[in-house]
Design an enzyme around this catalytic site. Sequence first.
Site, PDB file in Angstrom:
ATOM      1  N   THR A 390      32.011  40.066  18.486  1.00  0.00           N
ATOM      2  CA  THR A 390      32.993  40.705  19.380  1.00  0.00           C
ATOM      3  C   THR A 390      33.199  39.847  20.613  1.00  0.00           C
ATOM      4  O   THR A 390      32.363  39.015  20.947  1.00  0.00           O
ATOM      5  CB  THR A 390      32.500  42.116  19.768  1.00  0.00           C
ATOM      6  OG1 THR A 390      32.348  42.870  18.586  1.00  0.00           O
ATOM      7  CG2 THR A 390      33.453  42.833  20.687  1.00  0.00           C
ATOM      8  N   THR A 408      37.457  42.319  18.102  1.00  0.00           N
ATOM      9  CA  THR A 408      36.247  42.182  17.276  1.00  0.00           C
ATOM     10  C   THR A 408      36.552  41.917  15.812  1.00  0.00           C
ATOM     11  O   THR A 408      37.632  42.266  15.324  1.00  0.00           O
ATOM     12  CB  THR A 408      35.401  43.479  17.374  1.00  0.00           C
ATOM     13  OG1 THR A 408      34.187  43.320  16.640  1.00  0.00           O
ATOM     14  CG2 THR A 408      36.130  44.686  16.816  1.00  0.00           C
ATOM     15  N   GLU A 410      33.590  42.697  14.106  1.00  0.00           N
ATOM     16  CA  GLU A 410      32.332  43.398  13.857  1.00  0.00           C
ATOM     17  C   GLU A 410      31.163  42.410  13.850  1.00  0.00           C
ATOM     18  O   GLU A 410      30.782  41.935  14.887  1.00  0.00           O
ATOM     19  CB  GLU A 410      32.377  44.205  12.567  1.00  0.00           C
ATOM     20  CG  GLU A 410      31.594  45.515  12.584  1.00  0.00           C
ATOM     21  CD  GLU A 410      30.133  45.438  12.949  1.00  0.00           C
ATOM     22  OE1 GLU A 410      29.820  45.848  14.069  1.00  0.00           O
ATOM     23  OE2 GLU A 410      29.281  45.046  12.131  1.00  0.00           O
ATOM     24  N   GLU A 427      34.361  45.793   9.749  1.00  0.00           N
ATOM     25  CA  GLU A 427      34.268  46.900  10.708  1.00  0.00           C
ATOM     26  C   GLU A 427      33.837  48.223  10.075  1.00  0.00           C
ATOM     27  O   GLU A 427      33.274  49.088  10.739  1.00  0.00           O
ATOM     28  CB  GLU A 427      35.619  47.091  11.404  1.00  0.00           C
ATOM     29  CG  GLU A 427      35.520  47.561  12.835  1.00  0.00           C
ATOM     30  CD  GLU A 427      34.982  46.468  13.745  1.00  0.00           C
ATOM     31  OE1 GLU A 427      34.075  46.764  14.535  1.00  0.00           O
ATOM     32  OE2 GLU A 427      35.457  45.320  13.659  1.00  0.00           O
ATOM     33  N   ASP A 430      30.663  50.034  10.668  1.00  0.00           N
ATOM     34  CA  ASP A 430      30.414  50.837  11.881  1.00  0.00           C
ATOM     35  C   ASP A 430      30.452  52.342  11.591  1.00  0.00           C
ATOM     36  O   ASP A 430      30.138  53.149  12.464  1.00  0.00           O
ATOM     37  CB  ASP A 430      31.439  50.520  12.977  1.00  0.00           C
ATOM     38  CG  ASP A 430      30.983  49.367  13.855  1.00  0.00           C
ATOM     39  OD1 ASP A 430      29.875  48.860  13.646  1.00  0.00           O
ATOM     40  OD2 ASP A 430      31.748  48.978  14.762  1.00  0.00           O
ATOM     41  N   SER A 454      33.398  53.162  17.479  1.00  0.00           N
ATOM     42  CA  SER A 454      33.100  51.886  18.138  1.00  0.00           C
ATOM     43  C   SER A 454      32.268  52.118  19.387  1.00  0.00           C
ATOM     44  O   SER A 454      32.177  53.243  19.887  1.00  0.00           O
ATOM     45  CB  SER A 454      34.406  51.214  18.524  1.00  0.00           C
ATOM     46  OG  SER A 454      34.171  50.098  19.349  1.00  0.00           O
ATOM     47  N   SER A 455      31.676  51.039  19.880  1.00  0.00           N
ATOM     48  CA  SER A 455      30.989  51.064  21.176  1.00  0.00           C
ATOM     49  C   SER A 455      31.766  50.290  22.217  1.00  0.00           C
ATOM     50  O   SER A 455      31.327  50.171  23.361  1.00  0.00           O
ATOM     51  CB  SER A 455      29.621  50.396  21.057  1.00  0.00           C
ATOM     52  OG  SER A 455      28.848  51.034  20.093  1.00  0.00           O
ATOM     53  N   GLY A 476      28.637  43.097  21.801  1.00  0.00           N
ATOM     54  CA  GLY A 476      27.235  43.358  21.479  1.00  0.00           C
ATOM     55  C   GLY A 476      26.984  44.745  20.923  1.00  0.00           C
ATOM     56  O   GLY A 476      25.928  45.339  21.163  1.00  0.00           O
ATOM     57  N   GLY A 477      27.951  45.272  20.166  1.00  0.00           N
ATOM     58  CA  GLY A 477      27.762  46.557  19.487  1.00  0.00           C
ATOM     59  C   GLY A 477      27.313  47.632  20.464  1.00  0.00           C
ATOM     60  O   GLY A 477      27.859  47.750  21.569  1.00  0.00           O
TER      61      GLY A 477
HETATM   62  N1  GLU Z   1      31.863  46.604  15.841  1.00  0.00           N
HETATM   63  C1  GLU Z   1      31.258  46.918  17.083  1.00  0.00           C
HETATM   64  C2  GLU Z   1      31.960  48.059  17.764  1.00  0.00           C
HETATM   65  O1  GLU Z   1      33.111  48.233  17.599  1.00  0.00           O
HETATM   66  C3  GLU Z   1      31.200  45.762  18.006  1.00  0.00           C
HETATM   67  C4  GLU Z   1      30.397  44.658  17.437  1.00  0.00           C
HETATM   68  C5  GLU Z   1      29.891  43.688  18.466  1.00  0.00           C
HETATM   69  O2  GLU Z   1      30.025  43.917  19.648  1.00  0.00           O
HETATM   70  O3  GLU Z   1      29.366  42.651  18.072  1.00  0.00           O
HETATM   71  O4  GLU Z   1      31.347  48.770  18.478  1.00  0.00           O
END
Ligand code: GLU
Length: 571
Positions: A390, A408, A410, A427, A430, A454-455, A476-477
């Site tokens: 991301t 992103t 993912e 994605e 997630d 998502s985060s 960073g998820g």
């Molecule tokens: N796929 C994640 C999200 O949408 C983000 C992944 C990442 O930050 O590496 O929350």
Amino acid sequence: MKFALVLAAPLALAFTSFTAAPVLAKRAPAAVPAGAVSSPDPRASAAGEAILAAGGSAVDAAIAVMLALTVVEPQSSGIGGGGFLVRADGSDGMLTTFDGRETAPASATAQRFLDADGTLLARESRVTSGLSVGVPGNIALAAKAHQQFGNLPWAALFEPAIALARDGFRMNRRLHESLAQQKTRAGLTPEARAVFFGEDGEPLPIGALVKVPALAETFARLAAQGPAALYGEEAAGALAEYIAAETPQDGRMTAADITGYEAKEREAVCGAYRTYKVCGMGPPSSGGIAVIQMLGQLDRFNLAALGPQNPQFWHLFLESQRIAYADREIFLADSDFVDVPVAGLIAADYVSARGALINPDAALPKVEAGAPDGAAPRQAGVPVEPENGTTHFAVVDAAGHAVSYTSTVEGPFGSGLFWGGFYLNNELTDFDLEPEKNGVLVANRVEGGKRPRSSMAPSVVFDEEGRIVLVIGAAGGPTIPVQVARSIIGVVDFGLSAEQALGLPFIMSFGQAAVIEDGGALVPMTAELESFGHTIRRFAPPLKANALRRLPGGTWEVAVDPRLKGKLDYE
Ligand code: GLU
């Protein structure tokens, strides 16, 4: 939509500098008179700055950055993925948020990642296959945002990225290391191997010129035809066929899934923090709500007096995370499918009641989700690991309008599937991979046409006079909301510059433990943190954040997480 085939000469001239010239790749990010851009790659920032200099809006420049990052940072984001864009009007503070989140095919079911016996599929069947690929959303998002807020012709936004893909760019350390770590995924297809790897099967060396002619062609078609070059019958048919052929079981993508894709305008979420207003992305992202809750729950503490050297600050921050994430696990998912009690979750009285749970002296033995207004009983899913596919970027234009955009694919290089010169996302991983917990359906289970939770937390902070003071986001998820909230505290409470705030230590509660960065500034504080009752573990989180901070006089500090420094060189 303004699809111009021929560009005005001055604009074309402005882009002659988009070559592989090393001097461009080396230059430091800088505020430009017409506005400012912060992105994780100087070449992408240069793309945005050139668009601003040519009279482009913040949305125009952000689109150019997204496209350029598809070329130079393919491990993190691109047009094969999705994203969320928050636009704040510099005159009246009005917020418009766009959801370009990838979407599950209509035939997807809650059993998507399970075999016929209900057992979770092996990781490579889930991730590096068509099962993980959602309909890409970034181009549809860009077109929708451009329609409302674009100044320049659509085709002009593609010029910098076309030049980078066609003429080549220098391999930097970060991409090189990413390719080396993810050889199987990045080099899954012969097409991607031909671009990024040498004959010996190793990633091209740092400094090598990388050309992506197929991507230059895709961009040229998108520039000329608009989003139809991806979502129109012909392209959609070819893309769906490719993804379906790589999908090992039912639930395959069809052309109709792609032609029917829609980027959506959503309502922004906002909350108060001290004298500031913090705004961001609502569902299907959990990011904005989590940031608002974490900050609001800490409002009753004098964090400025504690400061980042005091373990108690980190204890309070951890507790606030635990409380916010307990809600996130239960309530957050795609609000078009699940009733998400958004207003209840960010209501000031609810947030302060949740904050009242924090014990300043000791970790709570157990943290549970609350009962916000409008909530139905739910079951939590399984917490997911941080990823690093991301990227975040921030733009402010000459008129003072701001864009905060997180984009992103993912995981690193998404699914590894490579089509039209770009990686396709993974994605859909997630979603909660298992649809039920303790016999109850989880909110974020897979459903046909649904968007995974998502985060991502593209955010904008306003001061009490309503001025935009910080445009911020991270990659960073699940670590994203934590990085963003911590950095806002750094600026608001500790009086730090944006760069210092992004560089603050990282700590996050994961399951039963709190994790700190291996080798980071909190390691010497381990015993003190444990004395509050936390179990401390170390790991290497994929941290990467970007921000713009208003300086007195109305110029902007362009900030990049200092952890990225030194990784952009290609010597
Ligand atoms: N796929 C994640 C999200 O949408 C983000 C992944 C990442 O930050 O590496 O929350």
